[in-house]
Motif scaffolding. Structure first.
Motif, PDB file in Angstrom:
ATOM      1  N   GLY A  72       0.822  -1.207   0.000  1.00  0.00           N
ATOM      2  CA  GLY A  72       0.000   0.000   0.000  1.00  0.00           C
ATOM      3  C   GLY A  72       0.852   1.251   0.000  1.00  0.00           C
ATOM      4  N   ASP A  73       0.476   2.225   0.840  1.00  0.00           N
ATOM      5  CA  ASP A  73       1.233   3.469   0.902  1.00  0.00           C
ATOM      6  C   ASP A  73       2.125   3.503   2.148  1.00  0.00           C
ATOM      7  N   ALA A  74       2.562   2.345   2.600  1.00  0.00           N
ATOM      8  CA  ALA A  74       3.414   2.272   3.781  1.00  0.00           C
ATOM      9  C   ALA A  74       4.706   3.037   3.528  1.00  0.00           C
ATOM     10  N   PRO A  75       5.243   3.685   4.556  1.00  0.00           N
ATOM     11  CA  PRO A  75       6.483   4.436   4.384  1.00  0.00           C
ATOM     12  C   PRO A  75       7.673   3.506   4.187  1.00  0.00           C
ATOM     13  N   CYS A  76       8.725   4.041   3.600  1.00  0.00           N
ATOM     14  CA  CYS A  76       9.945   3.272   3.386  1.00  0.00           C
ATOM     15  C   CYS A  76      10.966   3.617   4.461  1.00  0.00           C
ATOM     16  N   GLU A  77      11.761   2.643   4.834  1.00  0.00           N
ATOM     17  CA  GLU A  77      12.843   2.887   5.781  1.00  0.00           C
ATOM     18  C   GLU A  77      14.157   2.451   5.161  1.00  0.00           C
ATOM     19  N   LYS A  78      15.205   3.218   5.397  1.00  0.00           N
ATOM     20  CA  LYS A  78      16.518   2.913   4.844  1.00  0.00           C
ATOM     21  C   LYS A  78      17.089   1.704   5.561  1.00  0.00           C
ATOM     22  N   ASP A  79      17.618   0.774   4.768  1.00  0.00           N
ATOM     23  CA  ASP A  79      18.230  -0.428   5.312  1.00  0.00           C
ATOM     24  C   ASP A  79      19.496  -0.709   4.504  1.00  0.00           C
ATOM     25  N   GLY A  80      20.602  -0.093   4.922  1.00  0.00           N
ATOM     26  CA  GLY A  80      21.834  -0.208   4.157  1.00  0.00           C
ATOM     27  C   GLY A  80      21.696   0.508   2.828  1.00  0.00           C
ATOM     28  N   ALA A  81      22.003  -0.195   1.749  1.00  0.00           N
ATOM     29  CA  ALA A  81      21.875   0.388   0.415  1.00  0.00           C
ATOM     30  C   ALA A  81      20.478   0.214  -0.148  1.00  0.00           C
ATOM     31  N   LEU A  82      19.577  -0.383   0.633  1.00  0.00           N
ATOM     32  CA  LEU A  82      18.225  -0.670   0.172  1.00  0.00           C
ATOM     33  C   LEU A  82      17.201   0.148   0.940  1.00  0.00           C
ATOM     34  N   TRP A  83      15.974   0.121   0.439  1.00  0.00           N
ATOM     35  CA  TRP A  83      14.833   0.707   1.133  1.00  0.00           C
ATOM     36  C   TRP A  83      13.835  -0.407   1.390  1.00  0.00           C
ATOM     37  N   TYR A  84      13.299  -0.433   2.603  1.00  0.00           N
ATOM     38  CA  TYR A  84      12.363  -1.484   2.988  1.00  0.00           C
ATOM     39  C   TYR A  84      10.996  -0.886   3.284  1.00  0.00           C
ATOM     40  N   ARG A  85       9.958  -1.580   2.817  1.00  0.00           N
ATOM     41  CA  ARG A  85       8.587  -1.148   3.082  1.00  0.00           C
ATOM     42  C   ARG A  85       7.752  -2.374   3.420  1.00  0.00           C
ATOM     43  N   SER A  86       6.913  -2.233   4.446  1.00  0.00           N
ATOM     44  CA  SER A  86       6.090  -3.353   4.877  1.00  0.00           C
ATOM     45  C   SER A  86       4.657  -2.893   5.093  1.00  0.00           C
ATOM     46  N   GLY A  87       3.719  -3.688   4.589  1.00  0.00           N
ATOM     47  CA  GLY A  87       2.302  -3.394   4.756  1.00  0.00           C
ATOM     48  C   GLY A  87       1.620  -4.477   5.559  1.00  0.00           C
ATOM     49  N   ASP A  88       0.315  -4.537   5.459  1.00  0.00           N
ATOM     50  CA  ASP A  88      -0.451  -5.509   6.232  1.00  0.00           C
ATOM     51  C   ASP A  88      -0.156  -6.940   5.801  1.00  0.00           C
ATOM     52  N   THR A  89      -0.002  -7.151   4.501  1.00  0.00           N
ATOM     53  CA  THR A  89       0.197  -8.517   4.012  1.00  0.00           C
ATOM     54  C   THR A  89       1.518  -8.722   3.287  1.00  0.00           C
ATOM     55  N   GLY A  90       2.059  -7.674   2.704  1.00  0.00           N
ATOM     56  CA  GLY A  90       3.274  -7.829   1.916  1.00  0.00           C
ATOM     57  C   GLY A  90       4.393  -6.916   2.366  1.00  0.00           C
ATOM     58  N   HIS A  91       5.602  -7.222   1.910  1.00  0.00           N
ATOM     59  CA  HIS A  91       6.739  -6.353   2.156  1.00  0.00           C
ATOM     60  C   HIS A  91       7.680  -6.425   0.966  1.00  0.00           C
ATOM     61  N   ALA A  92       8.551  -5.426   0.857  1.00  0.00           N
ATOM     62  CA  ALA A  92       9.420  -5.342  -0.311  1.00  0.00           C
ATOM     63  C   ALA A  92      10.683  -4.575   0.016  1.00  0.00           C
ATOM     64  N   TYR A  93      11.730  -4.886  -0.743  1.00  0.00           N
ATOM     65  CA  TYR A  93      12.972  -4.116  -0.734  1.00  0.00           C
ATOM     66  C   TYR A  93      13.118  -3.466  -2.105  1.00  0.00           C
ATOM     67  N   LEU A  94      13.545  -2.206  -2.111  1.00  0.00           N
ATOM     68  CA  LEU A  94      13.688  -1.463  -3.359  1.00  0.00           C
ATOM     69  C   LEU A  94      15.054  -0.792  -3.422  1.00  0.00           C
ATOM     70  N   ARG A  95      15.504  -0.575  -4.629  1.00  0.00           N
ATOM     71  CA  ARG A  95      16.689   0.244  -4.873  1.00  0.00           C
ATOM     72  C   ARG A  95      16.615   0.749  -6.306  1.00  0.00           C
ATOM     73  N   VAL A  96      17.371   1.790  -6.589  1.00  0.00           N
ATOM     74  CA  VAL A  96      17.391   2.363  -7.937  1.00  0.00           C
ATOM     75  C   VAL A  96      18.826   2.386  -8.433  1.00  0.00           C
ATOM     76  N   GLU A  97      19.029   1.963  -9.663  1.00  0.00           N
ATOM     77  CA  GLU A  97      20.353   2.029 -10.280  1.00  0.00           C
ATOM     78  C   GLU A  97      20.192   2.173 -11.788  1.00  0.00           C
ATOM     79  N   GLY A  98      20.951   3.082 -12.358  1.00  0.00           N
ATOM     80  CA  GLY A  98      20.916   3.276 -13.805  1.00  0.00           C
ATOM     81  C   GLY A  98      19.554   3.613 -14.357  1.00  0.00           C
ATOM     82  N   GLY A  99      18.738   4.347 -13.588  1.00  0.00           N
ATOM     83  CA  GLY A  99      17.405   4.702 -14.065  1.00  0.00           C
ATOM     84  C   GLY A  99      16.381   3.601 -13.942  1.00  0.00           C
TER      85      GLY A  99
END
Length: 247
Positions: free
Chosen positions: A136-163
């Motif tokens: 959903g619209d859960a906030p992201c938290e910095k976790d090393g070189a990644l960003w972590y976001r967790s909602g009610d049922t799912g979670h994800a790690y994100l990063r951006v490189e080279g567009g």
């Protein structure tokens, strides 16, 4: 009397060296990938890059947008490989217990995904419905070189490189955060060998560019009309539906 010297015995025969069977070459492919090694052959070195790019184009993505990962106990689900968005890439990895995680790659930024620019800020934009799980619209938290976001049922790690925005997501009940983070850290642009193993083979009669009826498209020459037997050779081309002599 002159004594003759006995001739030296011939050197022992050495067993002929046998080449490793072709199956041994398959061991060089990542064990995680269920797809075959495609165009790569024993002793051929790296696979044909042009062929891999053509297969990526047939999937409506680009070779440089194909990312792969590894996760203990997970294997690539071949049928999940596909395009994400306009020319992105998506693939899921499944465990024996039925849990799965998804790697999604597409053009964009963290902000485009509704991920906060800073750990303390909360984005007002909702994340697009891509990947696995619902953050959903859960906030992201910095976790090393990644960003972590967790909602009610799912979670994800994100990063951006080279567009490109690389997102590894899963259902919280099926994949714990440590496993998800490890998979996100290992996510990388596919090598030529990995492209060859991951990308589906092109269907017979299809080219790398153009859609159906276009250049390299499915079936025959581009734009060729279908020949019909009920059209008269002269006139306005209306079908001939007349009844024959026999009625």
């Amino acid at each position: 009397m002159t004594r003759r010297t006995a001739p030296a015995p011939p050197p022992p025969l050495r067993p002929r060296t046998r080449r490793a069977p072709a199956a041994a070459a398959a061991l060089s492919c990542p064990l995680l990938l269920l797809a075959g090694c495609g165009t790569q052959t024993v002793g051929s070195g790296t696979p044909d890059r042009a062929e891999s790019e053509s297969r990526a184009a047939a999937l409506q993505t680009r070779a440089e947008h194909v990312y792969v990962t590894e996760a203990d106990g997970f294997a690539l689900a071949e049928q999940s490989v596909g395009v994400l968005g306009d020319d992105g890439f998506s693939a899921s990895y499944v465990s024996k217990s039925g849990g799965f995680l998804t790697v999604g790659v597409e053009r964009g930024t963290l902000e485009d995904a509704g991920c906060a620019a800073t750990p303390s800020a909360r984005s007002t934009r909702s994340a697009p419905a891509t990947g696995t799980g619902a953050e959903g619209d859960a906030p992201c938290e910095k976790d090393g070189a990644l960003w972590y976001r967790s909602g009610d049922t799912g979670h994800a790690y994100l990063r951006v490189e080279g567009g490109l925005r690389i997102r590894v997501s899963a259902d919280r009940a099926a994949v714990d955060r440590a496993t998800l983070r490890a998979a996100a850290e290992r996510a990388h642009r596919a090598s030529d060998a990995e492209l060859d193993a991951v990308l589906p083979e092109r269907a017979a009669g299809t080219g790398g560019t153009g859609g159906t009826g276009g250049t390299g498209g499915t079936g025959g020459a581009a734009g060729a009309p279908v020949e019909r037997g009920d059209l008269p050779p002269v006139g306005d081309g209306a079908p001939d539906n007349g009844v024959g002599v026999s009625g």
